[in-house]
Motif scaffolding. Structure first.
Motif, PDB file in Angstrom:
ATOM      1  N   ASN A  29       5.743 -10.196  76.610  1.00 37.53           N
ATOM      2  CA  ASN A  29       4.594 -10.228  75.703  1.00 37.53           C
ATOM      3  C   ASN A  29       4.808  -9.334  74.485  1.00 37.53           C
ATOM      4  O   ASN A  29       3.921  -9.178  73.652  1.00 37.53           O
ATOM      5  CB  ASN A  29       3.301  -9.833  76.423  1.00 37.53           C
ATOM      6  N   LEU A  30       6.006  -8.747  74.376  1.00 40.03           N
ATOM      7  CA  LEU A  30       6.327  -7.890  73.235  1.00 40.03           C
ATOM      8  C   LEU A  30       7.451  -8.441  72.370  1.00 40.03           C
ATOM      9  O   LEU A  30       7.667  -7.954  71.256  1.00 40.03           O
ATOM     10  CB  LEU A  30       6.695  -6.488  73.719  1.00 40.03           C
ATOM     11  N   TYR A  31       8.178  -9.400  72.864  1.00 38.62           N
ATOM     12  CA  TYR A  31       9.295  -9.977  72.127  1.00 38.62           C
ATOM     13  C   TYR A  31       9.247 -11.498  72.229  1.00 38.62           C
ATOM     14  O   TYR A  31       8.793 -12.045  73.233  1.00 38.62           O
ATOM     15  CB  TYR A  31      10.633  -9.491  72.678  1.00 38.62           C
ATOM     16  N   SER A  32       9.751 -12.148  71.211  1.00 39.89           N
ATOM     17  CA  SER A  32       9.875 -13.603  71.271  1.00 39.89           C
ATOM     18  C   SER A  32      11.088 -13.975  72.118  1.00 39.89           C
ATOM     19  O   SER A  32      12.090 -13.256  72.146  1.00 39.89           O
ATOM     20  CB  SER A  32      10.059 -14.165  69.856  1.00 39.89           C
ATOM     21  N   VAL A  33      10.980 -15.088  72.794  1.00 43.63           N
ATOM     22  CA  VAL A  33      12.082 -15.608  73.595  1.00 43.63           C
ATOM     23  C   VAL A  33      12.348 -17.045  73.178  1.00 43.63           C
ATOM     24  O   VAL A  33      11.415 -17.829  73.002  1.00 43.63           O
ATOM     25  CB  VAL A  33      11.760 -15.541  75.098  1.00 43.63           C
ATOM     26  N   GLY A  34      13.595 -17.346  73.001  1.00 46.00           N
ATOM     27  CA  GLY A  34      13.976 -18.684  72.574  1.00 46.00           C
ATOM     28  C   GLY A  34      14.942 -19.339  73.541  1.00 46.00           C
ATOM     29  O   GLY A  34      15.645 -18.661  74.305  1.00 46.00           O
ATOM     30  N   TRP A  35      14.968 -20.654  73.501  1.00 49.47           N
ATOM     31  CA  TRP A  35      15.937 -21.446  74.248  1.00 49.47           C
ATOM     32  C   TRP A  35      16.869 -22.132  73.251  1.00 49.47           C
ATOM     33  O   TRP A  35      16.410 -22.707  72.250  1.00 49.47           O
ATOM     34  CB  TRP A  35      15.241 -22.509  75.091  1.00 49.47           C
ATOM     35  N   ALA A  96      17.254 -16.285  75.029  1.00 51.15           N
ATOM     36  CA  ALA A  96      17.599 -15.109  74.244  1.00 51.15           C
ATOM     37  C   ALA A  96      16.334 -14.416  73.744  1.00 51.15           C
ATOM     38  O   ALA A  96      15.267 -15.031  73.676  1.00 51.15           O
ATOM     39  CB  ALA A  96      18.482 -15.517  73.060  1.00 51.15           C
ATOM     40  N   ARG A  97      16.500 -13.164  73.365  1.00 51.78           N
ATOM     41  CA  ARG A  97      15.377 -12.362  72.882  1.00 51.78           C
ATOM     42  C   ARG A  97      15.525 -12.034  71.405  1.00 51.78           C
ATOM     43  O   ARG A  97      16.608 -11.661  70.944  1.00 51.78           O
ATOM     44  CB  ARG A  97      15.282 -11.050  73.661  1.00 51.78           C
ATOM     45  N   CYS A 104       8.324 -17.336  65.685  1.00 53.50           N
ATOM     46  CA  CYS A 104       9.584 -16.985  66.330  1.00 53.50           C
ATOM     47  C   CYS A 104      10.715 -17.785  65.676  1.00 53.50           C
ATOM     48  O   CYS A 104      10.525 -18.930  65.272  1.00 53.50           O
ATOM     49  CB  CYS A 104       9.522 -17.238  67.828  1.00 53.50           C
ATOM     50  N   PRO A 105      11.865 -17.188  65.530  1.00 51.17           N
ATOM     51  CA  PRO A 105      12.955 -17.852  64.792  1.00 51.17           C
ATOM     52  C   PRO A 105      13.680 -18.880  65.640  1.00 51.17           C
ATOM     53  O   PRO A 105      13.724 -18.792  66.865  1.00 51.17           O
ATOM     54  CB  PRO A 105      13.882 -16.686  64.436  1.00 51.17           C
ATOM     55  N   MET A 106      14.265 -19.841  64.981  1.00 47.40           N
ATOM     56  CA  MET A 106      15.051 -20.870  65.651  1.00 47.40           C
ATOM     57  C   MET A 106      16.539 -20.760  65.304  1.00 47.40           C
ATOM     58  O   MET A 106      17.315 -21.652  65.624  1.00 47.40           O
ATOM     59  CB  MET A 106      14.522 -22.253  65.286  1.00 47.40           C
ATOM     60  N   SER A 109      21.304 -16.522  65.091  1.00 46.71           N
ATOM     61  CA  SER A 109      21.675 -15.234  64.520  1.00 46.71           C
ATOM     62  C   SER A 109      20.535 -14.224  64.549  1.00 46.71           C
ATOM     63  O   SER A 109      20.756 -13.022  64.388  1.00 46.71           O
ATOM     64  CB  SER A 109      22.162 -15.418  63.076  1.00 46.71           C
ATOM     65  N   SER A 110      19.316 -14.701  64.752  1.00 46.27           N
ATOM     66  CA  SER A 110      18.159 -13.801  64.793  1.00 46.27           C
ATOM     67  C   SER A 110      17.961 -13.161  66.159  1.00 46.27           C
ATOM     68  O   SER A 110      17.119 -12.296  66.305  1.00 46.27           O
ATOM     69  CB  SER A 110      16.888 -14.574  64.412  1.00 46.27           C
ATOM     70  N   TYR A 111      18.701 -13.605  67.134  1.00 42.85           N
ATOM     71  CA  TYR A 111      18.505 -13.153  68.503  1.00 42.85           C
ATOM     72  C   TYR A 111      19.520 -12.082  68.874  1.00 42.85           C
ATOM     73  O   TYR A 111      20.700 -12.200  68.573  1.00 42.85           O
ATOM     74  CB  TYR A 111      18.555 -14.346  69.462  1.00 42.85           C
TER      75      TYR A 111
END
Length: 124
Positions: A29-35, A96-97, A104-106, A109-111
């Motif tokens: 709940n403090l960081y974005s997470v991406g797949w 990734a975080r 949130c970025p896609m 390189s942002s992760y």
């Protein structure tokens, strides 16, 4: 910081899988997470990401209407539900975080931190 992706496997076209990403060392709940997904010879492709605080998300046009992202902060787990899978969805899927940017970025390189990946194979 660790991210553990699981849930990949072999599925026939039209089938479904649910990937899980269990995170530790930080709160979802403090960081974005991406797949992301990657196939040999290609760059890592952003599939979906979920914002840290309100569960709003971004999803790639290539999977829109078939995939969905969700999370359960109390167990620090982010899910990727994949329905109506196609052969072109095959690849290694990573979670990734990123910092809690909005949206949130896609871009990979942002992760900053990455899990080990889970293999998805779509074949008849």
């Amino acid at each position: 910081v660790q991210l553990q992706a699981s849930g990949g496997g072999l599925v026939t076209p039209g089938g479904s899988l649910r990937l899980s990403c269990v995170v530790s060392g930080f709160s979802s709940n403090l960081y974005s997470v991406g797949w992301f997904r990657q196939v040999p010879g290609k760059e890592r492709e952003g599939v979906s990401c979920i914002n840290s605080d309100d569960r709003s998300f971004v999803i790639s046009d290539s999977v829109k209407g078939r995939f969905s992202i969700s999370k359960e902060d109390y167990v620090n787990t982010v899910y990727l539900q994949m329905n109506n899978l196609k052969p072109e969805d095959a690849g290694v899927y990573f979670c990734a975080r990123s910092p809690p940017w909005r949206p949130c970025p896609m871009q990979a390189s942002s992760y900053q931190y990455w899990g080990q990946g889970t293999l998805v194979t779509v074949s008849s």
